[in-house]
Design a protein around this motif. Structure first.
Motif, PDB file in Angstrom:
ATOM      1  N   ALA A  93       0.807  -1.216   0.000  1.00 27.42           N
ATOM      2  CA  ALA A  93       0.000   0.000   0.000  1.00 27.42           C
ATOM      3  C   ALA A  93       0.841   1.267   0.000  1.00 27.42           C
ATOM      4  O   ALA A  93       0.487   2.258  -0.633  1.00 27.42           O
ATOM      5  CB  ALA A  93      -0.932   0.013   1.216  1.00 27.42           C
ATOM      6  N   THR A 106       0.273   9.467   6.978  1.00 28.96           N
ATOM      7  CA  THR A 106      -0.528   8.470   6.269  1.00 28.96           C
ATOM      8  C   THR A 106      -1.040   7.437   7.265  1.00 28.96           C
ATOM      9  O   THR A 106      -0.256   6.782   7.946  1.00 28.96           O
ATOM     10  CB  THR A 106       0.309   7.762   5.188  1.00 28.96           C
ATOM     11  OG1 THR A 106       0.862   8.749   4.305  1.00 28.96           O
ATOM     12  CG2 THR A 106      -0.548   6.797   4.387  1.00 28.96           C
ATOM     13  N   LEU A 108      -3.315   3.981   8.087  1.00 26.07           N
ATOM     14  CA  LEU A 108      -3.808   2.738   7.510  1.00 26.07           C
ATOM     15  C   LEU A 108      -4.692   2.045   8.540  1.00 26.07           C
ATOM     16  O   LEU A 108      -4.270   1.848   9.688  1.00 26.07           O
ATOM     17  CB  LEU A 108      -2.664   1.801   7.128  1.00 26.07           C
ATOM     18  CG  LEU A 108      -1.631   2.295   6.118  1.00 26.07           C
ATOM     19  CD1 LEU A 108      -0.477   2.978   6.829  1.00 26.07           C
ATOM     20  CD2 LEU A 108      -1.103   1.135   5.278  1.00 26.07           C
ATOM     21  N   GLU A 114     -11.017  -1.684  -0.278  1.00 29.30           N
ATOM     22  CA  GLU A 114      -9.769  -0.937  -0.441  1.00 29.30           C
ATOM     23  C   GLU A 114     -10.099   0.488  -0.871  1.00 29.30           C
ATOM     24  O   GLU A 114     -10.883   0.706  -1.811  1.00 29.30           O
ATOM     25  CB  GLU A 114      -8.893  -1.603  -1.506  1.00 29.30           C
ATOM     26  CG  GLU A 114      -8.497  -3.036  -1.190  1.00 29.30           C
ATOM     27  CD  GLU A 114      -7.453  -3.121  -0.092  1.00 29.30           C
ATOM     28  OE1 GLU A 114      -6.622  -2.189   0.011  1.00 29.30           O
ATOM     29  OE2 GLU A 114      -7.486  -4.102   0.678  1.00 29.30           O
ATOM     30  N   GLN A 115      -9.535   1.471  -0.192  1.00 23.14           N
ATOM     31  CA  GLN A 115      -9.819   2.860  -0.534  1.00 23.14           C
ATOM     32  C   GLN A 115      -8.673   3.757  -0.093  1.00 23.14           C
ATOM     33  O   GLN A 115      -7.952   3.453   0.853  1.00 23.14           O
ATOM     34  CB  GLN A 115     -11.125   3.317   0.126  1.00 23.14           C
ATOM     35  CG  GLN A 115     -11.175   3.089   1.639  1.00 23.14           C
ATOM     36  CD  GLN A 115     -12.504   3.474   2.239  1.00 23.14           C
ATOM     37  OE1 GLN A 115     -13.134   4.420   1.803  1.00 23.14           O
ATOM     38  NE2 GLN A 115     -12.946   2.736   3.248  1.00 23.14           N
ATOM     39  N   THR A 116      -8.514   4.862  -0.819  1.00 22.50           N
ATOM     40  CA  THR A 116      -7.500   5.853  -0.480  1.00 22.50           C
ATOM     41  C   THR A 116      -8.163   7.220  -0.462  1.00 22.50           C
ATOM     42  O   THR A 116      -8.665   7.687  -1.481  1.00 22.50           O
ATOM     43  CB  THR A 116      -6.347   5.854  -1.508  1.00 22.50           C
ATOM     44  OG1 THR A 116      -5.771   4.549  -1.565  1.00 22.50           O
ATOM     45  CG2 THR A 116      -5.289   6.865  -1.105  1.00 22.50           C
ATOM     46  N   SER A 127     -10.944  11.438  -2.854  1.00 24.31           N
ATOM     47  CA  SER A 127     -10.394  10.140  -3.223  1.00 24.31           C
ATOM     48  C   SER A 127      -9.122  10.334  -4.030  1.00 24.31           C
ATOM     49  O   SER A 127      -9.033  11.247  -4.860  1.00 24.31           O
ATOM     50  CB  SER A 127     -11.414   9.347  -4.050  1.00 24.31           C
ATOM     51  OG  SER A 127     -12.558   9.060  -3.280  1.00 24.31           O
ATOM     52  N   SER A 130      -3.757   5.603  -6.867  1.00 24.07           N
ATOM     53  CA  SER A 130      -2.475   5.134  -6.344  1.00 24.07           C
ATOM     54  C   SER A 130      -1.308   5.961  -6.880  1.00 24.07           C
ATOM     55  O   SER A 130      -0.357   6.268  -6.150  1.00 24.07           O
ATOM     56  CB  SER A 130      -2.279   3.650  -6.684  1.00 24.07           C
ATOM     57  OG  SER A 130      -2.346   3.460  -8.096  1.00 24.07           O
ATOM     58  N   LEU A 133      -1.020   9.224  -4.994  1.00 27.92           N
ATOM     59  CA  LEU A 133      -0.409   9.047  -3.685  1.00 27.92           C
ATOM     60  C   LEU A 133       1.114   9.117  -3.802  1.00 27.92           C
ATOM     61  O   LEU A 133       1.788   9.743  -2.988  1.00 27.92           O
ATOM     62  CB  LEU A 133      -0.840   7.705  -3.084  1.00 27.92           C
ATOM     63  CG  LEU A 133      -0.242   7.346  -1.724  1.00 27.92           C
ATOM     64  CD1 LEU A 133      -0.666   8.354  -0.668  1.00 27.92           C
ATOM     65  CD2 LEU A 133      -0.659   5.936  -1.320  1.00 27.92           C
ATOM     66  N   VAL A 158      -3.429  11.486   4.736  1.00 29.60           N
ATOM     67  CA  VAL A 158      -3.968  10.461   3.832  1.00 29.60           C
ATOM     68  C   VAL A 158      -4.461   9.307   4.685  1.00 29.60           C
ATOM     69  O   VAL A 158      -3.851   8.964   5.705  1.00 29.60           O
ATOM     70  CB  VAL A 158      -2.880   9.961   2.848  1.00 29.60           C
ATOM     71  CG1 VAL A 158      -3.371   8.743   2.071  1.00 29.60           C
ATOM     72  CG2 VAL A 158      -2.481  11.072   1.893  1.00 29.60           C
ATOM     73  N   LEU A 160      -5.626   5.255   4.252  1.00 31.00           N
ATOM     74  CA  LEU A 160      -5.739   4.080   3.402  1.00 31.00           C
ATOM     75  C   LEU A 160      -6.602   3.032   4.103  1.00 31.00           C
ATOM     76  O   LEU A 160      -6.277   2.606   5.217  1.00 31.00           O
ATOM     77  CB  LEU A 160      -4.356   3.482   3.112  1.00 31.00           C
ATOM     78  CG  LEU A 160      -3.295   4.411   2.505  1.00 31.00           C
ATOM     79  CD1 LEU A 160      -2.000   3.643   2.271  1.00 31.00           C
ATOM     80  CD2 LEU A 160      -3.796   5.010   1.204  1.00 31.00           C
TER      81      LEU A 160
END
Length: 423
Positions: A93, A106, A108, A114-116, A127, A130, A133, A158, A160
């Motif tokens: 990730a 960041t 997690l 799965e999302q960012t 949103s 990848s 990011l 951020v 994740l």
């Protein structure tokens, strides 16, 4: 400037298109009621509620984080924080490279999908793709002068969402290496960012590169600056790149140096994360998985707690005011029965009765508004039920039987409650 960088800037500065409940508007509906209930202390209540609104807005915007136990992952440049997190969770990730990668805090945490997401400077959740990011460590500008900005400076953090993360109540926080060499003229200090972020974490994992032979003095000084809330878990990274016979002496040296600075530890482990493998492994020392299992417990954060305490204080003062008015009316009625000229007394009694009824009505409306705020704005059934019970008790104590039945009916039919005031 390349097209994809422009697209990333546009994304980072965009506003969310998802409609949000207006917390500020709903809670400010309480202010007129409070102003009438306690005009003397209203200014103090007003200032406190405005501050609470700001805090509640921040908490609800960061709900995915504030409802988790935060474990900060820190260490100097080249300690391998992103690689350690990826190998611990068996994911890919976080971006990894020989250059400094983590330019922004960041988080997690476990997620069904799965999302960012990122929280930008406008307090909007956006949103991220990848590739966007990975761009956060890039600079906007030609020569990296003092006018340049790093893309990461356009967002606050951020988040994740990881579907296979097994610790559902934990959020891992990846931070910039505090000793990373910043670009010349760059106006954000990674040391200050790391101190600010890690100081807020509930627990701390501190990474030490095994190739250094022990924990560096700079690390010890940094740990003393952030004063961890709980004993820290120390991990020797890249332990597979030193002789196996050297691991135990390095662990022993690290433990000794930490003890000399009065830094308490929850565990000390040597970790190997070969590049060709997705998942890392413990090769010596304490078991970090066991430690994580022990602290993977739900935390009970109620976003209404401070507002609730303030309203309870106002309601308590109001109950005393109502009780005193009732006592005064009773005393005046006793006096009236012994007087011949009761015209003036009747006027006083009538005024007291009006004030008492207004106070009771305002008390009722404040309870009703708090119940609706709890249920509709925060989906907090526990608080909502608490205020509904208080409201029914209040109605039973202060209303005649006919009005009480009607008001309880209105309370239990929310579509009707909003259309007319409780009497």
């Amino acid at each position: 400037m390349q097209h994809h960088t422009l697209e990333t800037i546009y994304t980072l500065l965009s506003a969310s298109t998802t409609p949000k409940q207006n917390i500020r508007v709903e809670i400010k509906k309480l202010l007129p009621l409070i102003a009438q209930l306690d005009p003397i202390n209203y200014l103090d209540y007003y200032q406190e509620i405005i501050l609470l609104i700001q805090q509640i807005e921040q908490k609800t915007q960061q709900k995915q984080i504030t409802e988790k136990t935060i474990i900060g992952v820190g260490g100097g440049f080249s300690a391998g924080k992103s690689r350690f997190i990826n190998s611990l969770l068996a994911i890919e990730a976080l971006p990894e490279a020989l250059e400094p990668c983590t330019a922004v805090a960041t988080y997690l945490s476990a997620s069904q999908q799965e999302q960012t997401h990122a929280l930008n400077l406008l307090n909007h959740h956006i949103s991220l793709k990848s590739e966007q990011l990975g761009q956060l460590r890039h600079f906007v500008g030609d020569n990296r002068t003092q006018n340049d900005i790093q893309l990461a400076e356009l967002i606050q953090y951020v988040h994740l969402g990881i579907s296979q993360l097994k610790w559902e109540h934990i959020a891992f926080l990846d931070t910039p290496g505090y000793s990373k060499a910043d670009a010349e003229h760059h106006h954000h200090s990674d040391e200050k960012l790391a101190i600010n972020q890690l100081s807020k974490a509930d627990y701390l994992i501190w990474l030490v590169n095994a190739k250094n032979g022990t924990i560096r003095d700079e690390d010890l000084q940094f740990l003393q600056k952030i004063t961890p809330k709980e004993p820290i878990f120390v991990v020797l990274t890249q332990s597979d790149l030193v002789n196996r016979s050297d691991i135990e002496p390095i662990l022993k040296s690290v433990r000794k140096n930490l003890k000399s600075r009065n830094i308490k530890i929850a565990g000390l482990m040597a970790w190997a994360a070969p590049i060709m493998k997705l998942e890392g492994e413990r090769i010596a020392g304490d078991n970090i998985q066991q430690w994580l299992n022990e602290i993977n417990k739900p935390i009970h954060y109620y976003v209404l707690e401070n507002l609730d305490n303030l309203i309870q204080t106002i309601l308590s003062n109001n109950e005393s005011k109502t009780k005193n008015l009732k006592i005064e009316v009773d005393l005046l009625n006793n006096v009236k029965n012994k007087q011949k000229d009761i015209t003036q007394l009747n006027d006083i009694i009538e005024e007291k009765e009006i004030n008492k009824n207004i106070t009771i009505t305002l008390h009722t409306e404040l309870l009703s508004e708090m119940a609706k705020i709890s249920e509709n704005l925060f989906q907090d059934i526990e608080h909502s039920t608490q205020y509904h019970v208080m409201l029914i008790e209040h109605l039973l104590k202060n209303s005649d039987s006919q009005n009480t039945n009607e008001n309880i009916y209105l309370l239990l039919n929310p579509h009707t409650v909003g259309s007319r005031s409780l009497e």
